[in-house]
Design a protein around this motif. Structure first.
Motif, PDB file in Angstrom:
ATOM      1  N   THR A  85      -9.599   5.903   3.869  1.00  0.00           N
ATOM      2  CA  THR A  85      -9.601   5.533   2.472  1.00  0.00           C
ATOM      3  C   THR A  85      -9.097   4.128   2.127  1.00  0.00           C
ATOM      4  O   THR A  85      -9.465   3.198   1.351  1.00  0.00           O
ATOM      5  N   VAL A  86      -7.737   4.010   2.751  1.00  0.00           N
ATOM      6  CA  VAL A  86      -6.942   2.882   2.580  1.00  0.00           C
ATOM      7  C   VAL A  86      -7.818   1.544   3.080  1.00  0.00           C
ATOM      8  O   VAL A  86      -8.017   0.427   2.550  1.00  0.00           O
ATOM      9  N   TRP A  87      -8.164   1.830   4.218  1.00  0.00           N
ATOM     10  CA  TRP A  87      -9.027   0.552   5.070  1.00  0.00           C
ATOM     11  C   TRP A  87     -10.269   0.228   4.308  1.00  0.00           C
ATOM     12  O   TRP A  87     -10.681  -0.954   4.327  1.00  0.00           O
ATOM     13  N   MET A  88     -11.161   1.145   4.057  1.00  0.00           N
ATOM     14  CA  MET A  88     -12.408   0.923   3.475  1.00  0.00           C
ATOM     15  C   MET A  88     -12.796   0.890   1.994  1.00  0.00           C
ATOM     16  O   MET A  88     -13.656   0.333   1.642  1.00  0.00           O
ATOM     17  N   VAL A  89     -11.494   1.525   1.463  1.00  0.00           N
ATOM     18  CA  VAL A  89     -11.854   1.572   0.005  1.00  0.00           C
ATOM     19  C   VAL A  89     -10.705   0.771  -0.923  1.00  0.00           C
ATOM     20  O   VAL A  89     -11.143  -0.139  -1.528  1.00  0.00           O
ATOM     21  N   LEU A  90      -9.438   1.012  -0.633  1.00  0.00           N
ATOM     22  CA  LEU A  90      -8.224   0.314  -1.491  1.00  0.00           C
ATOM     23  C   LEU A  90      -8.566  -1.066  -1.108  1.00  0.00           C
ATOM     24  O   LEU A  90      -8.001  -1.766  -2.266  1.00  0.00           O
ATOM     25  N   VAL A  99       0.922  -1.125   0.156  1.00  0.00           N
ATOM     26  CA  VAL A  99       0.039  -0.021  -0.035  1.00  0.00           C
ATOM     27  C   VAL A  99       0.684   1.273  -0.004  1.00  0.00           C
ATOM     28  O   VAL A  99       0.672   2.175  -0.719  1.00  0.00           O
ATOM     29  N   PHE A 100       2.024   1.064   0.816  1.00  0.00           N
ATOM     30  CA  PHE A 100       2.850   2.359   0.692  1.00  0.00           C
ATOM     31  C   PHE A 100       3.509   2.618  -0.548  1.00  0.00           C
ATOM     32  O   PHE A 100       3.596   3.831  -0.934  1.00  0.00           O
ATOM     33  N   LEU A 101       3.970   1.693  -1.118  1.00  0.00           N
ATOM     34  CA  LEU A 101       4.515   1.615  -2.498  1.00  0.00           C
ATOM     35  C   LEU A 101       3.544   2.272  -3.450  1.00  0.00           C
ATOM     36  O   LEU A 101       3.934   3.068  -4.340  1.00  0.00           O
ATOM     37  N   ALA A 102       2.253   1.789  -3.299  1.00  0.00           N
ATOM     38  CA  ALA A 102       1.263   2.237  -4.494  1.00  0.00           C
ATOM     39  C   ALA A 102       1.140   3.685  -4.195  1.00  0.00           C
ATOM     40  O   ALA A 102       0.827   4.348  -5.228  1.00  0.00           O
ATOM     41  N   GLU A 103       1.113   3.948  -3.010  1.00  0.00           N
ATOM     42  CA  GLU A 103       0.427   5.377  -2.615  1.00  0.00           C
ATOM     43  C   GLU A 103       1.634   6.564  -2.654  1.00  0.00           C
ATOM     44  O   GLU A 103       1.282   7.625  -2.928  1.00  0.00           O
ATOM     45  N   ALA A 104       3.108   6.256  -2.295  1.00  0.00           N
ATOM     46  CA  ALA A 104       3.978   7.023  -2.604  1.00  0.00           C
ATOM     47  C   ALA A 104       5.051   6.499  -3.442  1.00  0.00           C
ATOM     48  O   ALA A 104       6.245   6.383  -3.241  1.00  0.00           O
ATOM     49  N   LYS A 105       4.492   6.262  -4.873  1.00  0.00           N
ATOM     50  CA  LYS A 105       5.220   5.665  -5.737  1.00  0.00           C
ATOM     51  C   LYS A 105       6.335   6.509  -6.108  1.00  0.00           C
ATOM     52  O   LYS A 105       7.318   6.002  -6.764  1.00  0.00           O
ATOM     53  N   ALA A 150      -8.631   5.601  -9.373  1.00  0.00           N
ATOM     54  CA  ALA A 150      -8.494   6.853  -9.007  1.00  0.00           C
ATOM     55  C   ALA A 150      -9.812   7.640  -8.471  1.00  0.00           C
ATOM     56  O   ALA A 150      -9.964   8.188  -7.471  1.00  0.00           O
ATOM     57  N   ARG A 151     -10.795   7.399  -9.290  1.00  0.00           N
ATOM     58  CA  ARG A 151     -11.984   8.146  -8.972  1.00  0.00           C
ATOM     59  C   ARG A 151     -12.601   7.684  -7.434  1.00  0.00           C
ATOM     60  O   ARG A 151     -13.548   8.153  -6.808  1.00  0.00           O
ATOM     61  N   MET A 152     -12.235   6.227  -7.208  1.00  0.00           N
ATOM     62  CA  MET A 152     -12.655   5.785  -6.054  1.00  0.00           C
ATOM     63  C   MET A 152     -12.070   6.260  -5.061  1.00  0.00           C
ATOM     64  O   MET A 152     -12.978   6.823  -3.996  1.00  0.00           O
ATOM     65  N   LYS A 153     -10.751   6.684  -5.028  1.00  0.00           N
ATOM     66  CA  LYS A 153     -10.175   7.321  -3.814  1.00  0.00           C
ATOM     67  C   LYS A 153     -10.531   8.821  -3.908  1.00  0.00           C
ATOM     68  O   LYS A 153     -10.809   8.961  -2.530  1.00  0.00           O
TER      69      LYS A 153
END
Length: 307
Positions: free
Chosen positions: A207-212, A117-123, A191-194
């Motif tokens: 957002t990470v816990w309930m969507v991603l 998750v960290f790599l995807a969000e802070a790529k 991206a629209r979901m986030k």
């Protein structure tokens, strides 16, 4: 536009979309070099595919033929026999394999998912680039070196071999697979979901816990199952013992633990027919376990593909 012109346009026959197309040129003909070349290459690829499948099915048939003859309930309830002793089983190795893989999953799954998750969000960050590079390097990490690390970090520190030491060695091999698959699965979330989640007032953690994570879970679970299947068949990082983990109704994770992969390695080289037959049966059981994990991983990946 007048009504007369509109009615005239309606009465005019529609133009033929295939007008001017020579259908004879679209027919397949072996006299055309491109068509002949395509057919030849398709035949070569088909033949090579069948040739590649021959060793696979030969190994599976040999495992079923040699290992299936020895399968019985006693194999899962008895300890491995001593040399020249008949009967016996590998129940301790089955339990030891499952427990060590389970402990390795407890270590590697949370670490791998959150790192992905960290790599995807802070790529674009330098830290993410370094972590991603390290994960890719670890995918080709020799398994024997993972065993050496576990020996130096756990066995020497605790004074003996244990299921925990084997689990740590296996977790080193599982972590990079889970990290990279988790990153890919999270990056595929639209991206629209986030943006919709943040627009509704959700925090980054929510957002990470309930969507991603729920959206990317099929891909994440696929990576987890593949990592578990790989760990279940590893031999080099593990050490062998003929003891049950449970004694007197209590499970002791800090004692030497058997595993199917090492039992197969040891018994297959023995000059005793009973041990060799047990090695074939254990190999069949291990292949079935790995096959089950791979099928579970494929079943998890189907919803993601259909999306």
């Amino acid at each position: 536009m007048s009504e007369d012109s509109v009615s005239a346009a309606r009465n005019q026959p529609a133009s033929n979309p295939f007008e001017g197309v020579n259908f004879a040129e679209l027919e397949l003909s072996l006299y055309r070099p491109r068509t002949l070349f395509n057919i030849i290459l398709s035949g070569v690829v088909t033949c090579m595919t069948f040739l590649a499948l021959i060793p696979l099915f030969a190994v599976l048939w040999m495992l079923i033929w040699r290992g299936g003859q020895k399968l019985s309930v006693s194999l899962f309830t008895q300890l491995p026999p001593a040399p020249l002793e008949q009967g016996g089983g590998f129940g301790n190795a089955v339990i030891g394999t499952l427990i060590m893989v389970g402990l390795a999953a407890l270590i590697s799954v949370p670490l791998g998912i959150f790192t992905g998750v960290f790599l995807a969000e802070a790529k674009d960050s330098k830290l993410a680039g370094a972590v991603r590079f390290a994960a890719k390097v670890l995918t080709g990490f020799p398994s024997i070196l993972a065993g050496v690390f576990a020996y130096g970090a756990v066995v020497l520190a605790t004074g003996g071999f244990s299921a925990v030491a084997g689990a740590i060695a296996l977790s080193i091999l599982m972590v990079p697979t889970i990290i990279l698959t988790s990153e890919s699965a999270v990056a595929m979330v639209p991206a629209r979901m986030k943006e919709a989640s943040i627009g509704m007032g959700a925090t980054g953690a929510q957002t990470v816990w309930m969507v991603l994570l729920p959206t990317a879970m099929p891909g994440i679970l696929t990576g987890i199952m593949l990592a578990i299947a790989r760990a279940a068949g590893e031999t080099a990082p593990l050490l062998f013992s003929n003891y049950w983990l449970a004694s007197g109704g209590r499970v002791n994770l800090m004692q030497p633990t058997a595993s199917l992969a090492v039992l197969i390695y040891n018994f297959s080289g023995m000059p005793f027919a009973n041990q060799v037959e047990l090695a074939w049966a254990a190999a069949l059981v291990l292949v079935l376990i790995v096959l089950v994990f791979n099928l579970i991983g494929q079943s998890f990946s189907r919803p993601q593909v259909n999306q």
